[in-house]
Design a protein around this motif. Structure first.
Motif, PDB file in Angstrom:
ATOM      1  N   ASP A   1       0.970  -1.264  -0.003  1.00 53.78           N
ATOM      2  CA  ASP A   1      -0.306   0.053  -0.038  1.00 53.78           C
ATOM      3  C   ASP A   1       0.635   0.982   0.132  1.00 53.78           C
ATOM      4  O   ASP A   1       1.574   1.762   1.128  1.00 53.78           O
ATOM      5  CB  ASP A   1      -0.188  -0.166   1.796  1.00 53.78           C
ATOM      6  N   VAL A   2       1.009   2.216  -1.213  1.00 55.73           N
ATOM      7  CA  VAL A   2       2.131   3.034  -1.463  1.00 55.73           C
ATOM      8  C   VAL A   2       1.463   4.659  -1.347  1.00 55.73           C
ATOM      9  O   VAL A   2       0.003   4.491  -1.475  1.00 55.73           O
ATOM     10  CB  VAL A   2       2.849   2.797  -2.433  1.00 55.73           C
ATOM     11  N   VAL A   3       1.813   5.176   0.058  1.00 53.71           N
ATOM     12  CA  VAL A   3       1.727   6.611  -0.203  1.00 53.71           C
ATOM     13  C   VAL A   3       2.834   7.863  -1.250  1.00 53.71           C
ATOM     14  O   VAL A   3       3.925   7.335  -0.462  1.00 53.71           O
ATOM     15  CB  VAL A   3       1.613   7.283   1.533  1.00 53.71           C
ATOM     16  N   VAL A   4       2.438   8.357  -1.465  1.00 52.12           N
ATOM     17  CA  VAL A   4       3.521   9.341  -2.330  1.00 52.12           C
ATOM     18  C   VAL A   4       2.882  10.546  -1.649  1.00 52.12           C
ATOM     19  O   VAL A   4       1.548  11.005  -1.967  1.00 52.12           O
ATOM     20  CB  VAL A   4       2.826   9.268  -4.090  1.00 52.12           C
ATOM     21  N   SER A   5       4.095  11.114  -1.177  1.00 60.15           N
ATOM     22  CA  SER A   5       3.755  12.330  -0.402  1.00 60.15           C
ATOM     23  C   SER A   5       4.586  13.986  -1.433  1.00 60.15           C
ATOM     24  O   SER A   5       6.562  13.227  -1.536  1.00 60.15           O
ATOM     25  CB  SER A   5       4.010  12.698   1.134  1.00 60.15           C
ATOM     26  N   ASP A   6       4.607  14.714  -1.408  1.00 61.36           N
ATOM     27  CA  ASP A   6       5.785  15.804  -1.758  1.00 61.36           C
ATOM     28  C   ASP A   6       6.024  16.966  -0.416  1.00 61.36           C
ATOM     29  O   ASP A   6       6.336  18.191  -1.478  1.00 61.36           O
ATOM     30  CB  ASP A   6       4.740  16.624  -3.057  1.00 61.36           C
ATOM     31  N   THR A   7       5.458  16.523   0.530  1.00 60.92           N
ATOM     32  CA  THR A   7       6.143  17.024   2.034  1.00 60.92           C
ATOM     33  C   THR A   7       6.884  16.338   2.420  1.00 60.92           C
ATOM     34  O   THR A   7       6.528  15.584   3.226  1.00 60.92           O
ATOM     35  CB  THR A   7       4.853  18.420   2.453  1.00 60.92           C
ATOM     36  N   LEU A   8       7.931  16.866   3.738  1.00 58.70           N
ATOM     37  CA  LEU A   8       8.653  16.523   4.674  1.00 58.70           C
ATOM     38  C   LEU A   8       8.038  16.280   5.126  1.00 58.70           C
ATOM     39  O   LEU A   8       7.657  16.164   6.694  1.00 58.70           O
ATOM     40  CB  LEU A   8       9.578  16.884   4.448  1.00 58.70           C
ATOM     41  N   ASP A   9       6.975  17.131   5.983  1.00 55.03           N
ATOM     42  CA  ASP A   9       6.199  17.716   7.045  1.00 55.03           C
ATOM     43  C   ASP A   9       5.511  15.590   7.303  1.00 55.03           C
ATOM     44  O   ASP A   9       5.012  15.359   8.078  1.00 55.03           O
ATOM     45  CB  ASP A   9       4.602  18.445   6.316  1.00 55.03           C
ATOM     46  N   SER A  10       5.069  15.289   6.701  1.00 56.40           N
ATOM     47  CA  SER A  10       4.756  13.304   6.393  1.00 56.40           C
ATOM     48  C   SER A  10       5.591  12.855   7.416  1.00 56.40           C
ATOM     49  O   SER A  10       4.542  12.258   8.399  1.00 56.40           O
ATOM     50  CB  SER A  10       4.832  12.417   4.821  1.00 56.40           C
ATOM     51  N   PHE A  11       6.419  13.457   7.560  1.00 68.65           N
ATOM     52  CA  PHE A  11       7.392  12.445   9.054  1.00 68.65           C
ATOM     53  C   PHE A  11       6.702  12.750  10.063  1.00 68.65           C
ATOM     54  O   PHE A  11       7.029  12.914  10.994  1.00 68.65           O
ATOM     55  CB  PHE A  11       9.261  13.106   8.895  1.00 68.65           C
ATOM     56  N   LYS A  12       6.208  14.421  10.102  1.00 68.43           N
ATOM     57  CA  LYS A  12       5.120  14.702  11.258  1.00 68.43           C
ATOM     58  C   LYS A  12       4.139  13.689  11.994  1.00 68.43           C
ATOM     59  O   LYS A  12       3.354  14.571  12.737  1.00 68.43           O
ATOM     60  CB  LYS A  12       5.170  16.238  11.627  1.00 68.43           C
ATOM     61  N   ASP A  13       3.699  13.324  10.949  1.00 68.31           N
ATOM     62  CA  ASP A  13       2.521  12.332  10.932  1.00 68.31           C
ATOM     63  C   ASP A  13       2.617  11.055  12.007  1.00 68.31           C
ATOM     64  O   ASP A  13       2.945   9.770  11.557  1.00 68.31           O
ATOM     65  CB  ASP A  13       1.930  12.517   9.451  1.00 68.31           C
ATOM     66  N   ALA A  14       2.292  11.031  13.303  1.00 73.06           N
ATOM     67  CA  ALA A  14       3.137  10.200  13.759  1.00 73.06           C
ATOM     68  C   ALA A  14       2.244   9.169  13.518  1.00 73.06           C
ATOM     69  O   ALA A  14       2.431   8.031  13.954  1.00 73.06           O
ATOM     70  CB  ALA A  14       2.393  10.505  15.710  1.00 73.06           C
ATOM     71  N   GLU A  15       0.500   9.225  13.430  1.00 75.98           N
ATOM     72  CA  GLU A  15       0.029   8.322  13.018  1.00 75.98           C
ATOM     73  C   GLU A  15       0.205   6.591  11.711  1.00 75.98           C
ATOM     74  O   GLU A  15       0.212   5.616  11.605  1.00 75.98           O
ATOM     75  CB  GLU A  15      -1.774   8.514  13.245  1.00 75.98           C
ATOM     76  N   LEU A  16       0.804   8.061  10.565  1.00 74.10           N
ATOM     77  CA  LEU A  16       1.613   7.194   9.248  1.00 74.10           C
ATOM     78  C   LEU A  16       2.439   6.604   9.629  1.00 74.10           C
ATOM     79  O   LEU A  16       2.723   5.711   9.318  1.00 74.10           O
ATOM     80  CB  LEU A  16       1.413   8.255   8.530  1.00 74.10           C
TER      81      LEU A  16
ATOM     82  N   SER B   1      16.727  20.864   2.948  1.00 73.95           N
ATOM     83  CA  SER B   1      17.011  21.616   4.117  1.00 73.95           C
ATOM     84  C   SER B   1      15.630  20.317   4.833  1.00 73.95           C
ATOM     85  O   SER B   1      14.722  20.650   4.864  1.00 73.95           O
ATOM     86  CB  SER B   1      17.296  22.480   5.214  1.00 73.95           C
ATOM     87  N   ILE B   2      16.405  19.746   6.015  1.00 70.20           N
ATOM     88  CA  ILE B   2      15.202  19.576   6.699  1.00 70.20           C
ATOM     89  C   ILE B   2      15.505  19.938   8.283  1.00 70.20           C
ATOM     90  O   ILE B   2      16.052  20.003   8.810  1.00 70.20           O
ATOM     91  CB  ILE B   2      15.212  17.802   6.508  1.00 70.20           C
ATOM     92  N   ALA B   3      13.263  20.040   8.558  1.00 68.37           N
ATOM     93  CA  ALA B   3      13.920  20.821   9.695  1.00 68.37           C
ATOM     94  C   ALA B   3      13.538  19.470  11.055  1.00 68.37           C
ATOM     95  O   ALA B   3      13.756  18.255  10.606  1.00 68.37           O
ATOM     96  CB  ALA B   3      12.660  21.491  10.452  1.00 68.37           C
ATOM     97  N   GLN B   4      14.743  19.286  12.273  1.00 67.20           N
ATOM     98  CA  GLN B   4      15.086  18.334  13.370  1.00 67.20           C
ATOM     99  C   GLN B   4      13.263  18.427  13.388  1.00 67.20           C
ATOM    100  O   GLN B   4      13.363  16.774  14.137  1.00 67.20           O
ATOM    101  CB  GLN B   4      15.499  18.944  14.571  1.00 67.20           C
ATOM    102  N   GLU B   5      12.110  18.891  13.570  1.00 66.93           N
ATOM    103  CA  GLU B   5      10.207  18.304  13.731  1.00 66.93           C
ATOM    104  C   GLU B   5      10.491  17.259  12.746  1.00 66.93           C
ATOM    105  O   GLU B   5       9.565  16.582  12.838  1.00 66.93           O
ATOM    106  CB  GLU B   5       9.901  19.063  13.907  1.00 66.93           C
ATOM    107  N   GLN B   6      11.297  17.406  11.804  1.00 69.34           N
ATOM    108  CA  GLN B   6      10.826  16.683  10.720  1.00 69.34           C
ATOM    109  C   GLN B   6      11.769  14.949  10.237  1.00 69.34           C
ATOM    110  O   GLN B   6      11.526  13.890  10.446  1.00 69.34           O
ATOM    111  CB  GLN B   6      11.336  17.385   8.670  1.00 69.34           C
TER     112      GLN B   6
ATOM    113  N   SER C   1      21.559  10.102  -1.175  1.00 71.79           N
ATOM    114  CA  SER C   1      22.621   9.474  -0.637  1.00 71.79           C
ATOM    115  C   SER C   1      23.309  11.347  -0.820  1.00 71.79           C
ATOM    116  O   SER C   1      24.495  11.964  -1.238  1.00 71.79           O
ATOM    117  CB  SER C   1      23.660   8.902  -1.108  1.00 71.79           C
ATOM    118  N   ASP C   2      22.600  11.993  -1.512  1.00 71.54           N
ATOM    119  CA  ASP C   2      22.630  13.776  -1.509  1.00 71.54           C
ATOM    120  C   ASP C   2      21.360  14.707  -1.046  1.00 71.54           C
ATOM    121  O   ASP C   2      20.821  15.237  -1.775  1.00 71.54           O
ATOM    122  CB  ASP C   2      23.053  14.014  -3.267  1.00 71.54           C
ATOM    123  N   ALA C   3      20.769  14.198   0.263  1.00 77.10           N
ATOM    124  CA  ALA C   3      19.913  15.217   0.764  1.00 77.10           C
ATOM    125  C   ALA C   3      20.832  15.757   1.842  1.00 77.10           C
ATOM    126  O   ALA C   3      21.194  15.114   2.616  1.00 77.10           O
ATOM    127  CB  ALA C   3      19.179  13.958   1.152  1.00 77.10           C
ATOM    128  N   PHE C   4      19.749  17.292   2.504  1.00 73.50           N
ATOM    129  CA  PHE C   4      20.444  17.262   3.955  1.00 73.50           C
ATOM    130  C   PHE C   4      21.645  17.213   4.167  1.00 73.50           C
ATOM    131  O   PHE C   4      22.106  16.470   4.768  1.00 73.50           O
ATOM    132  CB  PHE C   4      19.045  16.429   5.350  1.00 73.50           C
TER     133      PHE C   4
END
Length: 210
Positions: free
Chosen positions: A33-48, A63-68, A90-93
């Motif tokens: 089951d694949v979820v495709v997202s265009d936002t790093l805020d997806s990492f903040k979705d605890a349920e997901l 760049s990525i915020a610490q809360e992400q 391997s070429d991120a953040f």
């Protein structure tokens, strides 16, 4: 059914949307089951994040915020797999050394830029991640990597007499990490041996089924 999150974005030169579509189709065929997202805020979705078995980052530079970042690191630490290729893993953040520690390596140079022709060599014939694929040639960027000595290397290329890792695995806490440095753009990802390497890597990295 296992669940995968693809997060795509960052520099458009690596064609994140196109690569995300390729990986989403591949994972769908493997019953994810694949979820495709265009936002790093997806990492903040605890349920997901709790529901995931695999994370596929396709986010170049940026760049990525610490809360992400923290939920991403914690999810892998707790057993969620992470797998990806050059264009976005391997070429991120570039300022986030803990992210690089998790990945196991970081791109630092590609002398000659795009169009360099080189051979990718499988490290062991009995390796289930590479068995039967065989060595192959690619015309793309050739990557000089800084890598964690703790990685397990599955494929290499010759870089001025140095065996440079191309495919590797490692662990991060309870999570499995798979990385393939190939994948400058979608045409490289779509090469049959590259796509098969990624398919096996996704399946290996994903949280084992109960």
């Amino acid at each position: 059914m296992r669940k995968a999150l693809i997060v795509q974005g960052g520099w458009d030169g690596h064609q994140p949307k196109e690569v995300a579509a390729i990986f989403a189709e591949l994972l769908g065929k493997e019953q994810f089951d694949v979820v495709v997202s265009d936002t790093l805020d997806s990492f903040k979705d605890a349920e997901l994040m709790i529901s995931l078995d695999l994370i596929v980052p396709i986010w170049t530079m940026g760049s990525i915020a610490q809360e992400q970042l923290r939920p991403l690191l914690d999810a892998v630490q707790a057993g969620c797999g992470i797998a990806g290729c050059h264009g976005g893993m391997s070429d991120a953040f570039r300022n986030e050394v803990e992210y690089q520690h998790m990945v196991g390596g970081q791109w630092v140079a590609h002398p000659g830029n795009d169009g360099v022709r080189y051979e990718v060599s499988m490290s062991r014939p009995d390796d289930p991640l590479t068995e039967g694929i065989g060595d192959f040639e690619v015309s793309s960027e050739k990557y000089y990597m800084h890598v964690d000595p703790a990685i397990t290397v599955h494929a290499t290329t010759d870089f001025d007499g140095v065996k440079m890792p191309v495919v590797w695995t490692k662990t991060w806490g309870q999570g499995r990490v798979y990385h393939n440095t190939l994948g400058h753009q979608a045409n490289i990802v779509e090469m049959p041996p590259v796509l098969e390497l990624m398919r096996r890597g996704f399946l290996w990295a994903a949280r084992p089924q109960a």
